[in-house]
Design a protein around this motif. Sequence first.
Motif, PDB file in Angstrom:
ATOM      1  N   ASN A 132      22.151 -19.339  51.909  1.00 38.56           N
ATOM      2  CA  ASN A 132      22.945 -18.675  51.084  1.00 38.56           C
ATOM      3  C   ASN A 132      22.711 -19.232  49.889  1.00 38.56           C
ATOM      4  OD1 ASN A 132      23.580 -16.895  52.904  1.00 38.56           O
ATOM      5  ND2 ASN A 132      25.734 -16.783  52.547  1.00 38.56           N
ATOM      6  N   ILE A 133      22.887 -20.666  49.631  1.00 35.19           N
ATOM      7  CA  ILE A 133      22.595 -21.202  48.098  1.00 35.19           C
ATOM      8  C   ILE A 133      21.205 -20.895  47.573  1.00 35.19           C
ATOM      9  CG2 ILE A 133      22.449 -23.677  46.949  1.00 35.19           C
ATOM     10  CD1 ILE A 133      25.296 -22.563  47.827  1.00 35.19           C
ATOM     11  N   ASP A 134      20.179 -20.864  48.332  1.00 32.01           N
ATOM     12  CA  ASP A 134      18.948 -20.452  48.032  1.00 32.01           C
ATOM     13  C   ASP A 134      18.989 -18.930  47.256  1.00 32.01           C
ATOM     14  OD1 ASP A 134      16.230 -20.798  47.807  1.00 32.01           O
ATOM     15  OD2 ASP A 134      16.290 -19.003  48.931  1.00 32.01           O
ATOM     16  N   ILE A 135      19.731 -18.182  47.878  1.00 27.55           N
ATOM     17  CA  ILE A 135      19.862 -16.765  47.153  1.00 27.55           C
ATOM     18  C   ILE A 135      20.609 -16.960  45.830  1.00 27.55           C
ATOM     19  CG2 ILE A 135      20.905 -14.372  47.596  1.00 27.55           C
ATOM     20  CD1 ILE A 135      20.277 -14.716  50.454  1.00 27.55           C
ATOM     21  N   VAL A 136      21.906 -17.440  46.045  1.00 30.87           N
ATOM     22  CA  VAL A 136      22.856 -17.631  44.869  1.00 30.87           C
ATOM     23  C   VAL A 136      22.263 -18.246  43.592  1.00 30.87           C
ATOM     24  CG1 VAL A 136      24.884 -18.486  44.166  1.00 30.87           C
ATOM     25  CG2 VAL A 136      24.930 -17.075  46.163  1.00 30.87           C
ATOM     26  N   LEU A 137      21.670 -19.387  43.949  1.00 31.04           N
ATOM     27  CA  LEU A 137      20.955 -20.271  42.663  1.00 31.04           C
ATOM     28  C   LEU A 137      20.009 -19.530  42.196  1.00 31.04           C
ATOM     29  CD1 LEU A 137      21.911 -23.002  41.569  1.00 31.04           C
ATOM     30  CD2 LEU A 137      23.080 -22.328  43.634  1.00 31.04           C
ATOM     31  N   ASN A 138      18.911 -19.054  42.870  1.00 34.43           N
ATOM     32  CA  ASN A 138      17.844 -18.370  41.986  1.00 34.43           C
ATOM     33  C   ASN A 138      18.221 -16.960  41.728  1.00 34.43           C
ATOM     34  OD1 ASN A 138      15.031 -19.505  42.891  1.00 34.43           O
ATOM     35  ND2 ASN A 138      15.915 -19.637  44.763  1.00 34.43           N
ATOM     36  N   GLU A 139      19.310 -16.301  42.130  1.00 39.05           N
ATOM     37  CA  GLU A 139      19.590 -15.140  41.437  1.00 39.05           C
ATOM     38  C   GLU A 139      20.522 -15.277  40.248  1.00 39.05           C
ATOM     39  OE1 GLU A 139      20.909 -11.817  44.165  1.00 39.05           O
ATOM     40  OE2 GLU A 139      19.020 -11.958  45.257  1.00 39.05           O
ATOM     41  N   LEU A 140      21.214 -16.448  40.359  1.00 37.06           N
ATOM     42  CA  LEU A 140      22.018 -16.800  39.050  1.00 37.06           C
ATOM     43  C   LEU A 140      21.297 -16.994  37.809  1.00 37.06           C
ATOM     44  CD1 LEU A 140      25.218 -18.679  40.485  1.00 37.06           C
ATOM     45  CD2 LEU A 140      25.290 -16.531  39.125  1.00 37.06           C
ATOM     46  N   ASP A 141      20.011 -17.853  38.252  1.00 39.45           N
ATOM     47  CA  ASP A 141      19.048 -18.407  37.249  1.00 39.45           C
ATOM     48  C   ASP A 141      18.527 -16.966  36.613  1.00 39.45           C
ATOM     49  OD1 ASP A 141      17.362 -20.420  36.069  1.00 39.45           O
ATOM     50  OD2 ASP A 141      16.096 -19.119  36.939  1.00 39.45           O
ATOM     51  N   ALA A 142      18.062 -16.249  37.527  1.00 34.30           N
ATOM     52  CA  ALA A 142      17.284 -15.043  37.202  1.00 34.30           C
ATOM     53  C   ALA A 142      18.154 -14.144  36.109  1.00 34.30           C
ATOM     54  CB  ALA A 142      17.117 -14.023  38.214  1.00 34.30           C
ATOM     55  N   LEU A 143      19.504 -13.902  36.441  1.00 34.38           N
ATOM     56  CA  LEU A 143      20.199 -13.354  35.555  1.00 34.38           C
ATOM     57  C   LEU A 143      20.288 -13.836  33.964  1.00 34.38           C
ATOM     58  CD1 LEU A 143      23.368 -12.981  37.853  1.00 34.38           C
ATOM     59  CD2 LEU A 143      22.114 -10.913  36.692  1.00 34.38           C
ATOM     60  N   VAL A 144      20.136 -15.145  33.802  1.00 31.40           N
ATOM     61  CA  VAL A 144      20.091 -15.796  32.649  1.00 31.40           C
ATOM     62  C   VAL A 144      18.917 -16.066  31.976  1.00 31.40           C
ATOM     63  CG1 VAL A 144      22.625 -16.580  32.776  1.00 31.40           C
ATOM     64  CG2 VAL A 144      20.632 -18.064  33.298  1.00 31.40           C
ATOM     65  N   ASN A 145      17.885 -16.279  32.844  1.00 29.48           N
ATOM     66  CA  ASN A 145      16.422 -16.597  32.471  1.00 29.48           C
ATOM     67  C   ASN A 145      15.402 -15.625  32.798  1.00 29.48           C
ATOM     68  OD1 ASN A 145      17.343 -19.183  30.960  1.00 29.48           O
ATOM     69  ND2 ASN A 145      17.789 -20.090  32.998  1.00 29.48           N
ATOM     70  N   ILE A 146      15.584 -14.563  32.986  1.00 27.82           N
ATOM     71  CA  ILE A 146      14.584 -13.603  33.334  1.00 27.82           C
ATOM     72  C   ILE A 146      15.002 -12.054  32.644  1.00 27.82           C
ATOM     73  CG2 ILE A 146      13.196 -12.089  35.129  1.00 27.82           C
ATOM     74  CD1 ILE A 146      13.479 -14.591  37.031  1.00 27.82           C
ATOM     75  N   ASP A 147      13.855 -11.693  32.006  1.00 28.20           N
ATOM     76  CA  ASP A 147      13.969 -10.516  31.472  1.00 28.20           C
ATOM     77  C   ASP A 147      13.668  -9.255  32.444  1.00 28.20           C
ATOM     78  OD1 ASP A 147      13.888  -7.756  29.950  1.00 28.20           O
ATOM     79  OD2 ASP A 147      13.519  -8.840  28.154  1.00 28.20           O
ATOM     80  N   PHE A 148      14.779  -8.525  32.948  1.00 26.88           N
ATOM     81  CA  PHE A 148      14.623  -7.549  33.998  1.00 26.88           C
ATOM     82  C   PHE A 148      13.845  -6.466  33.500  1.00 26.88           C
ATOM     83  CE2 PHE A 148      18.687  -9.056  36.631  1.00 26.88           C
ATOM     84  CZ  PHE A 148      18.345 -10.056  36.776  1.00 26.88           C
ATOM     85  N   ASN A 149      13.819  -6.097  32.212  1.00 23.47           N
ATOM     86  CA  ASN A 149      13.209  -4.911  31.694  1.00 23.47           C
ATOM     87  C   ASN A 149      11.567  -5.218  31.740  1.00 23.47           C
ATOM     88  OD1 ASN A 149      15.326  -3.320  31.079  1.00 23.47           O
ATOM     89  ND2 ASN A 149      15.789  -4.770  29.229  1.00 23.47           N
ATOM     90  N   THR A 150      11.049  -6.572  31.315  1.00 25.24           N
ATOM     91  CA  THR A 150       9.646  -6.754  31.371  1.00 25.24           C
ATOM     92  C   THR A 150       9.342  -7.401  32.534  1.00 25.24           C
ATOM     93  OG1 THR A 150      10.266  -9.067  30.152  1.00 25.24           O
ATOM     94  CG2 THR A 150       9.991  -6.995  28.695  1.00 25.24           C
ATOM     95  N   ARG A 151      10.378  -8.068  33.335  1.00 23.16           N
ATOM     96  CA  ARG A 151      10.135  -8.760  34.558  1.00 23.16           C
ATOM     97  C   ARG A 151       9.206 -10.043  34.296  1.00 23.16           C
ATOM     98  NH1 ARG A 151      10.840  -6.783  39.300  1.00 23.16           N
ATOM     99  NH2 ARG A 151      11.854  -4.554  39.695  1.00 23.16           N
ATOM    100  N   THR A 152       9.773 -10.693  33.065  1.00 22.12           N
ATOM    101  CA  THR A 152       9.112 -12.008  32.881  1.00 22.12           C
ATOM    102  C   THR A 152      10.056 -13.013  32.128  1.00 22.12           C
ATOM    103  OG1 THR A 152       8.994 -11.327  30.286  1.00 22.12           O
ATOM    104  CG2 THR A 152       6.879 -10.693  31.654  1.00 22.12           C
ATOM    105  N   VAL A 153       9.621 -14.272  32.540  1.00 22.57           N
ATOM    106  CA  VAL A 153      10.527 -15.279  32.327  1.00 22.57           C
ATOM    107  C   VAL A 153      10.646 -15.465  30.745  1.00 22.57           C
ATOM    108  CG1 VAL A 153      10.968 -18.014  32.570  1.00 22.57           C
ATOM    109  CG2 VAL A 153      10.136 -16.586  34.224  1.00 22.57           C
TER     110      VAL A 153
END
Length: 290
Positions: free
Chosen positions: A81-102
Amino acid sequence: MHLRPSELILNEDGSIYHLNLLPEDIADTIITVGDPDRVSQVSNFFDTIEVKKGKREFLTHTGHLNGKRLCVISTGIGTDNIDIVLNELDALVNIDFNTRTVTKNRIRLKIVRIGTSGAIQPEISIDSWLMSELAIGFDGLLHFYQHGQDQHSAMEDEFMNQTQWSTKKARPYIIDFDSNLGELFTDNRIRLGFTATNTGFYGPQGRTLRIPSSINDFTNTLAHFRYGNHQITNLEMETSGIYALAKLLGHQAVSLNCILANRATGEFSKSPSIAIENLIEFTLNTLTSS
């Protein structure tokens, strides 16, 4: 690099798949707890709550306390579960969901685990608090990523030698907390410890109900390991994964453990809810006064 829909999975409303959160839903300071019921135990201290969202075992409350924006999220149990939570928290702040880029400008999160744990050294008191200065992971999560985390390879080798660790099991990895974040929690009420993280509660922590363990007297084996001044102090199921992924993703992390059991003496807390509540209050006061 453009992240494909099968790699960065979003819900229909644009939220990240498992956590069901949008980027604006979280704060830069995040408290993780295992139990979803403990989320409200933390957020009850908040002055205001602006976000309440949940999906599966992942419940999130975001609000303010003493002028500071905080987020508390339940991870469920285990490093999977930590694998899911840490990766998704990071994605929320460091990936642009509109362009799908870091994004180019990375945000560094402060992640504080408030968890429960069992001591394996007899002198560690029930209801005491322990901050994991080091974690040794038997879960293997780190090895699924390119990591280069070999600062403690000599200690890992010595652990495998002293315990006659089976090559059929994942190679143990040892990883540090973030010392700068840890300084905030320096207090005479908190012991620094060396935490072992394993993949389950029964056999992986040396408990035997009907299936015999593959390691005889596992907790005693861990307790007798020595490397210089280091000895393993306690056993739980998340810390190594949090520390490993936080380091790889560039975030700060510490794990605060409320010692509810002592496996060496056979004791268990008579008032676990009070002990945990006290650690929660201490953590929130520390985060909002710094």
